[in-house]
Design a protein around this motif. Structure first.
Motif, mmCIF file in Angstrom:
data_model
loop_
_atom_site.group_PDB
_atom_site.id
_atom_site.type_symbol
_atom_site.label_atom_id
_atom_site.label_comp_id
_atom_site.label_asym_id
_atom_site.label_seq_id
_atom_site.Cartn_x
_atom_site.Cartn_y
_atom_site.Cartn_z
ATOM 1 N N TYR A 1 -18.179 26.289 -8.498
ATOM 2 C CA TYR A 1 -17.704 26.869 -7.825
ATOM 3 C C TYR A 1 -17.067 27.056 -6.627
ATOM 4 C CZ TYR A 1 -15.244 31.055 -6.894
ATOM 5 O OH TYR A 1 -14.357 32.411 -6.692
ATOM 6 N N LEU A 2 -17.759 26.608 -5.959
ATOM 7 C CA LEU A 2 -17.587 26.812 -3.723
ATOM 8 C C LEU A 2 -16.782 25.456 -3.903
ATOM 9 C CD1 LEU A 2 -20.766 28.130 -1.913
ATOM 10 C CD2 LEU A 2 -18.281 29.030 -2.204
ATOM 11 N N ASP A 3 -17.131 24.227 -4.568
ATOM 12 C CA ASP A 3 -16.087 22.864 -4.407
ATOM 13 C C ASP A 3 -14.432 23.319 -4.672
ATOM 14 O OD1 ASP A 3 -18.733 21.379 -4.322
ATOM 15 O OD2 ASP A 3 -18.745 20.882 -6.298
ATOM 16 N N ALA A 4 -14.773 24.128 -6.254
ATOM 17 C CA ALA A 4 -13.543 24.475 -6.444
ATOM 18 C C ALA A 4 -12.910 24.898 -5.639
ATOM 19 C CB ALA A 4 -13.521 24.904 -7.677
ATOM 20 N N LEU A 5 -13.083 26.068 -5.054
ATOM 21 C CA LEU A 5 -13.476 26.654 -3.614
ATOM 22 C C LEU A 5 -12.422 26.409 -2.337
ATOM 23 C CD1 LEU A 5 -12.421 30.655 -3.680
ATOM 24 C CD2 LEU A 5 -14.571 30.179 -2.722
ATOM 25 N N CYS A 6 -13.147 26.020 -2.411
ATOM 26 C CA CYS A 6 -13.276 24.801 -0.389
ATOM 27 C C CYS A 6 -11.603 23.890 -1.311
ATOM 28 C CB CYS A 6 -13.933 23.688 -0.068
ATOM 29 S SG CYS A 6 -15.713 25.586 0.683
ATOM 30 N N LYS A 7 -11.700 23.535 -2.244
ATOM 31 C CA LYS A 7 -9.784 22.850 -2.617
ATOM 32 C C LYS A 7 -9.257 23.661 -2.466
ATOM 33 C CE LYS A 7 -8.732 18.814 -5.774
ATOM 34 N NZ LYS A 7 -8.912 18.757 -6.763
ATOM 35 N N GLU A 8 -8.686 23.781 -2.995
ATOM 36 C CA GLU A 8 -7.626 25.432 -2.716
ATOM 37 C C GLU A 8 -7.909 25.831 -1.226
ATOM 38 O OE1 GLU A 8 -8.724 29.214 -5.092
ATOM 39 O OE2 GLU A 8 -6.338 29.359 -5.439
ATOM 40 N N LEU A 9 -8.902 26.284 -0.536
ATOM 41 C CA LEU A 9 -8.364 26.157 0.375
ATOM 42 C C LEU A 9 -8.460 25.968 1.659
ATOM 43 C CD1 LEU A 9 -11.624 29.150 1.251
ATOM 44 C CD2 LEU A 9 -10.069 30.086 1.345
ATOM 45 N N THR A 10 -8.813 24.446 1.047
ATOM 46 C CA THR A 10 -7.950 23.428 2.417
ATOM 47 C C THR A 10 -6.736 23.199 2.437
ATOM 48 O OG1 THR A 10 -10.202 22.599 1.871
ATOM 49 C CG2 THR A 10 -8.182 20.583 2.191
ATOM 50 N N TYR A 11 -5.906 23.677 0.658
ATOM 51 C CA TYR A 11 -4.573 23.231 0.520
ATOM 52 C C TYR A 11 -3.662 24.383 1.429
ATOM 53 C CZ TYR A 11 -0.112 24.212 -2.109
ATOM 54 O OH TYR A 11 1.247 24.744 -1.873
ATOM 55 N N ILE A 12 -4.628 25.520 0.909
ATOM 56 C CA ILE A 12 -4.202 27.039 1.343
ATOM 57 C C ILE A 12 -3.752 26.689 2.966
ATOM 58 C CG2 ILE A 12 -3.905 29.643 1.720
ATOM 59 C CD1 ILE A 12 -5.066 29.675 -0.818
ATOM 60 N N GLY A 13 -4.919 26.448 4.223
ATOM 61 C CA GLY A 13 -4.879 25.901 5.433
ATOM 62 C C GLY A 13 -3.409 25.085 5.911
ATOM 63 N N GLU A 14 -4.325 24.013 4.920
ATOM 64 C CA GLU A 14 -2.824 22.991 5.181
ATOM 65 C C GLU A 14 -1.279 23.385 5.043
ATOM 66 O OE1 GLU A 14 -1.838 19.800 7.221
ATOM 67 O OE2 GLU A 14 -4.298 20.182 6.956
ATOM 68 N N THR A 15 -0.846 23.932 4.163
ATOM 69 C CA THR A 15 0.144 24.118 3.515
ATOM 70 C C THR A 15 1.078 25.604 4.723
ATOM 71 O OG1 THR A 15 -0.141 24.285 1.855
ATOM 72 C CG2 THR A 15 1.863 25.349 2.065
ATOM 73 N N MET A 16 -0.282 26.445 5.390
ATOM 74 C CA MET A 16 0.253 27.347 5.897
ATOM 75 C C MET A 16 0.155 28.043 7.057
ATOM 76 S SD MET A 16 1.351 29.799 4.037
ATOM 77 C CE MET A 16 1.547 31.623 4.530
ATOM 78 N N LYS A 17 -0.070 26.168 7.784
ATOM 79 C CA LYS A 17 -0.122 25.926 9.279
ATOM 80 C C LYS A 17 0.475 26.600 10.240
ATOM 81 C CE LYS A 17 -3.499 21.892 10.252
ATOM 82 N NZ LYS A 17 -3.980 21.065 9.748
ATOM 83 N N VAL A 18 2.344 26.880 8.944
ATOM 84 C CA VAL A 18 3.185 26.735 9.743
ATOM 85 C C VAL A 18 3.343 28.379 10.415
ATOM 86 C CG1 VAL A 18 4.210 24.999 9.485
ATOM 87 C CG2 VAL A 18 4.999 26.753 7.574
ATOM 88 N N ARG A 19 2.498 29.354 9.515
ATOM 89 C CA ARG A 19 2.756 30.847 9.821
ATOM 90 C C ARG A 19 1.210 31.540 10.803
ATOM 91 N NH1 ARG A 19 7.175 30.856 8.742
ATOM 92 N NH2 ARG A 19 8.242 31.247 7.687
ATOM 93 N N THR A 20 1.014 32.978 10.603
ATOM 94 C CA THR A 20 0.243 33.486 11.864
ATOM 95 C C THR A 20 -0.782 34.515 10.910
ATOM 96 O OG1 THR A 20 1.732 33.188 13.416
ATOM 97 C CG2 THR A 20 -0.805 34.193 13.515
ATOM 98 N N LEU A 21 -1.907 33.633 10.756
ATOM 99 C CA LEU A 21 -2.789 34.351 10.129
ATOM 100 C C LEU A 21 -3.528 34.994 10.250
ATOM 101 C CD1 LEU A 21 -4.316 34.747 6.879
ATOM 102 C CD2 LEU A 21 -6.205 33.185 8.712
ATOM 103 N N ASP A 22 -3.414 36.645 10.047
ATOM 104 C CA ASP A 22 -3.119 38.023 10.408
ATOM 105 C C ASP A 22 -5.271 38.379 10.504
ATOM 106 O OD1 ASP A 22 -1.824 38.528 12.350
ATOM 107 O OD2 ASP A 22 -0.078 39.406 10.284
ATOM 108 N N THR A 23 -5.644 38.297 8.786
ATOM 109 C CA THR A 23 -6.321 38.987 8.520
ATOM 110 C C THR A 23 -7.050 38.145 7.180
ATOM 111 O OG1 THR A 23 -5.729 40.810 6.649
ATOM 112 C CG2 THR A 23 -5.993 40.925 8.425
ATOM 113 N N ILE A 24 -8.366 37.806 7.444
ATOM 114 C CA ILE A 24 -8.970 37.765 6.963
ATOM 115 C C ILE A 24 -9.705 38.053 5.994
ATOM 116 C CG2 ILE A 24 -10.779 35.348 6.039
ATOM 117 C CD1 ILE A 24 -10.170 34.442 8.586
#
Ligand code: SF4
Length: 500
Positions: A205-228
């Motif tokens: 599950y963590l393998d899959a989750l990390c893959k999804e997070l890598t994608y989101i992090g890469e794509t959203m670099k142009v935006r500001t992350l306010d909360t996690i």
């Protein structure tokens, strides 16, 4: 049994939910003129109440019949320029008047049946209305009580102050779901799986989750992350090294040191250990939750939490010892068999621990819960919640130096009341407000996580859902990423077009 009979399809859900608010225990069926009831309904007793809603060109007729006798009727006149929202309001107001007359009941939230009453107050204040004008409008339009109107306005104002420096257009929040729990609570309606049975899937599950997070992090670099917000389930069901793996991966993919808030919902006291808290402390996590729900052992045993009252005290003390200075506690009122005295005991115990924020939920018995499935078993038990209990909770929060800062309602809530978050100054959970007010996009990763793209300052919302089933989530992770891709592309394109 109650029947609602329409001559055409319009506002069925609004009428249904308002009738349910007056008659929570009754089965309500929706019919259309000339339509026969299905066999399943025919087998049941005949409706004692029939609500007829007839839409005509220039008016709407409302008739309420009790045991076939008309007990209320009203013609709702429509102006030619009435928009859909206005027509809906007029129908709900008339229905409220009729049901209130018939049941001799007034509902604290009037004819409001949605889950976000503070969003209405917020919208009115943002449109330029003063607090007094907003209160008057809410009372006249939705028949909300003085107390609930004041609560909604107080919260809307605090939310506005808390969100003042959030950039809705360029910012976003991240949700990460860990769908495992030590055991499944009787009232649980989340996507959660008992750890004992699913332990050997957690790494995959963590393998899959990390893959999804890598994608989101890469794509959203142009935006500001306010909360996690890491929620679930119970994130602290992860072993210390798994927690380390997840948090260090988030650290690599996102600017965690720049966010305004970073929450981990530790949640279940039976999953919290010093080692895990020490892992969390290595990262810039600003807020955690240790959730007792109740401090009565008999109730904990009954609802399947499988932890003790002492576990809660111990987990909380441990978290303080490890240096956490913003700890939330979740409570539920209206739990099976609990009366006001039991809730008072919980509140006294919680007060002694001195949490920084308190979220008080009214039990909602949702269809997909074990509590709903086995409700016959709990027929003898009371599910007590009322204004007195909610006031007790509010007084306790006040005595702890906290004020209300967010509120939402759910379907089938005990006492038809609300869930309220209270917090000390500077300890409010911003993510909680963002999710309720729907002002900012929330990109969500994990099984059952739902991404919400907010367009045009909340006027339009689109969703991208991940599958709930853990096995499917793992095997279909590329598809989950694909599902997000088109939404994210559109969201980023529109965002940059607006920026120009
Ligand atoms: S701790 Fe929360 S998510 Fe887990 S089973 Fe209980 S209610 Fe569900």
């Amino acid at each position: 049994m109650i029947d609602i009979v329409f001559n055409k399809k319009e506002f069925e859900y609004d009428a249904y939910t308002l009738i349910k608010a007056f008659y929570p225990q009754e089965e309500v069926s929706i019919l259309y003129e000339g339509e026969e009831k299905t066999e399943t309904f025919q087998e049941k007793e005949e409706a004692f109440l029939v609500v007829k809603i007839t839409y005509n060109k220039e008016d709407t007729r409302l008739e309420i019949l009790k045991n076939k006798e008309t007990v209320f009727e009203e013609t709702i006149f429509l102006a030619s320029d009435d928009e859909r929202k206005e027509r809906k309001n007029k129908l709900k107001q008339a229905l409220y008047r009729g049901l209130s007359k018939e049941t001799k009941k007034v509902l604290p939230w009037g004819d409001l049946t949605g889950i976000r009453p503070t969003k209405i107050a917020m919208g009115l204040i943002e449109s330029g209305m003063s607090n007094v004008e907003t209160a008057e409008f809410m009372r006249n339009t939705y028949y909300t009580s003085n107390e609930k109107t004041a609560l909604a306005i107080t919260i809307a104002n605090r939310e506005r102050a808390l969100l003042a420096d959030i950039d809705y257009k360029n910012g976003y929040s991240l949700y990460v779901g860990i769908p495992f729990c030590p055991s499944i609570c009787l009232y649980c309606s989340f996507s959660s799986y008992p750890l004992a049975k699913w332990r050997d899937k957690v790494d995959a599950y963590l393998d899959a989750l990390c893959k999804e997070l890598t994608y989101i992090g890469e794509t959203m670099k142009v935006r500001t992350l306010d909360t996690i917000y890491i929620g679930g389930g119970t994130p602290t069901t992860l072993e210390p090294e798994q927690l380390e793996r997840l948090l260090s991966h988030i650290e690599c993919c996102f600017p965690t040191r720049e966010v305004k808030e970073y929450t981990i919902e530790a949640g279940r006291p039976d999953s919290i250990t010093r080692e895990k808290l020490e892992v969390i402390r290595k990262y810039p996590v600003t807020r955690i939750s240790v959730n007792p729900q109740t401090m009565n052992q008999a109730t904990l045993d009954l609802i399947g939490r499988r932890h003790t009252v002492e576990d809660t005290r111990h987990a909380f003390a441990l978290a303080r010892e490890c240096g956490f200075d913003n700890i939330n506690m979740d409570l539920i009122v209206g739990l099976p068999g609990e009366c006001a005295k039991d809730v008072q005991k919980t509140l006294e115990e919680v007060k002694k621990m001195e949490p920084d924020s308190l979220t008080v939920h009214s039990l909602a018995i949702k269809r997909a819960t074990r509590l709903h499935l086995f409700q016959d078993r709990y027929q003898e038990m009371s599910f007590e919640n009322n204004q007195e209990i909610m006031d007790m909770a509010m007084n306790c929060a006040r005595e702890c130096g906290m004020g209300p800062y967010y509120l939402y309602r759910q379907k089938n809530m005990s006492g038809n009341l609300e869930n309220v978050g209270y917090a000390k100054e500077d300890k409010a959970g911003i993510y909680n407000i963002l999710i309720m007010e729907e002002k900012q996009s929330i990109i969500a990763a994990g099984a059952g996580a739902s991404t919400k793209f907010v367009f045009e300052d909340g006027a339009r919302i689109e969703r991208a859902e991940n599958v709930k089933d853990v096995t499917n989530y793992i095997s279909r992770i590329d598809e989950m990423i694909e599902r997000k891709r088109s939404g994210l592309k559109k969201y980023l394109e529109i965002g940059s077009a607006q920026d120009e």
